[in-house]
Design an enzyme around this catalytic site. Structure first.
Site, PDB file in Angstrom:
ATOM      1  N   LYS A 221       0.856  -1.221  -0.055  1.00  0.00           N
ATOM      2  CA  LYS A 221      -0.047   0.040   0.036  1.00  0.00           C
ATOM      3  C   LYS A 221       0.838   1.373   0.108  1.00  0.00           C
ATOM      4  CE  LYS A 221      -4.397  -1.992   1.029  1.00  0.00           C
ATOM      5  NZ  LYS A 221      -5.440  -2.076   2.176  1.00  0.00           N
ATOM      6  N   ARG A 256      -4.021 -10.284   4.433  1.00  0.00           N
ATOM      7  CA  ARG A 256      -4.217 -10.182   3.231  1.00  0.00           C
ATOM      8  C   ARG A 256      -3.169  -9.759   2.189  1.00  0.00           C
ATOM      9  NH1 ARG A 256      -6.492  -6.899  -0.855  1.00  0.00           N
ATOM     10  NH2 ARG A 256      -8.018  -7.729  -2.255  1.00  0.00           N
TER      11      ARG A 256
END
Length: 276
Positions: A221, A256
């Site tokens: 991210k 995840r």
């Protein structure tokens, strides 16, 4: 001599959820697995690398992403879910906000509905979740993906995210959904600044205090690049592993990730060190 206390997570199982994006525009690998056969092959490879769960999505929810029509989303994910349900040997998750897509995906073999809107996207989301025999991931997001990173603000990000998730749990219970089916996700990167993301990871034990398994998605991210140097998303492995391990240490039950093999290895070493 100082005694070092091992975190409870050192002996608690943690599951790795591998990401399969059947999209042309996801922030990290958009387009790479847009073809159904490529997505199926990728999912099987992630299982070989150690994925305990596969999360299949057909609509990007990256910042600025436009929504996908329901028929198009179904066409993207259903062939992949059907094939992986027959061959992968691990539970499958459908990453969607749309109740009709979730229904079709569960019918095709998915066992988890991972909803970034926490069942708020459509009027029948809660009703649909109550009717489906699957686990439900409730994720926090501030705003729609198209605008969520414009100017996110919180007075107490951990407290506000926890309160939101607690309210969504209560809404699920009122709709007839068993608490045991629920998983919570603080939504790293979904309407959060770098400081908000760091606070949520550091305060993950407060989210785990809700009594439901915590799913944490930090893989590749943007906040990682903001802390180091900008570059392509797939060059953020080191930061992804550091954030995942800290999340695990603070109570995450599911990670995840894009990089399954590296995450599995990092967890194995970290657990061994904590237990040494």
């Amino acid at each position: 001599m100082t005694t070092i206390r091992h975190p409870p997570s050192a002996v608690r199982p943690v599951r790795i959820m591998g990401i399969v994006n059947v999209t042309p525009d996801s922030f990290s690998d958009g387009g790479r697995y847009f073809d159904a056969q490529a997505a199926i092959a990728h999912g099987l490879k992630l299982v070989e690398e150690g994925a305990d769960i596969l999360d299949i999505g057909g609509e990007s929810t990256r910042p600025g992403a436009e929504p996908v029509e329901e028929a198009e989303e179904r066409a993207r994910v259903l062939p992949v879910i059907e094939a992986l349900a027959a061959r992968a040997g691990v539970p499958l998750s459908i990453d969607t906000r749309k109740p009709a897509v979730a229904r079709a995906a569960v019918k095709a073999g998915a066992a988890i509905w991972n909803d970034v809107s926490a069942l708020t996207y459509a009027p029948d989301s809660l009703e649909t979740a109550a009717a489906l025999d699957c686990r439900i991931v409730l994720m926090h997001a501030q705003g729609d993906p198209r605008i969520m990173q414009n100017n996110p603000r919180y007075d107490d990000v951990v407290g506000e995210v926890r309160a939101f998730l607690e309210a969504r749990i209560e809404a699920c219970l009122a709709a007839g959904i068993d608490r045991a089916r629920l998983i919570v996700d603080p939504g790293i990167g979904f309407g959060k600044t770098v400081a908000h993301n760091l606070a949520l990871i550091a305060g993950l034990d407060r989210i785990a205090g809700l009594g439901r398994p915590v799913l944490l998605g930090v893989s590749r991210k943007r906040f990682i690049a903001a802390l180091d140097r900008d570059g392509p998303a797939d060059a953020r492995l080191g930061g992804s592993l550091a954030a995942a391990l800290e999340g695990w240490r603070r109570g995450a039950a599911i990670l995840r990730v894009h990089d399954v093999a590296a995450t599995r290895q990092a967890l194995a070493v970290a657990r061994a060190l904590f237990q040494a």
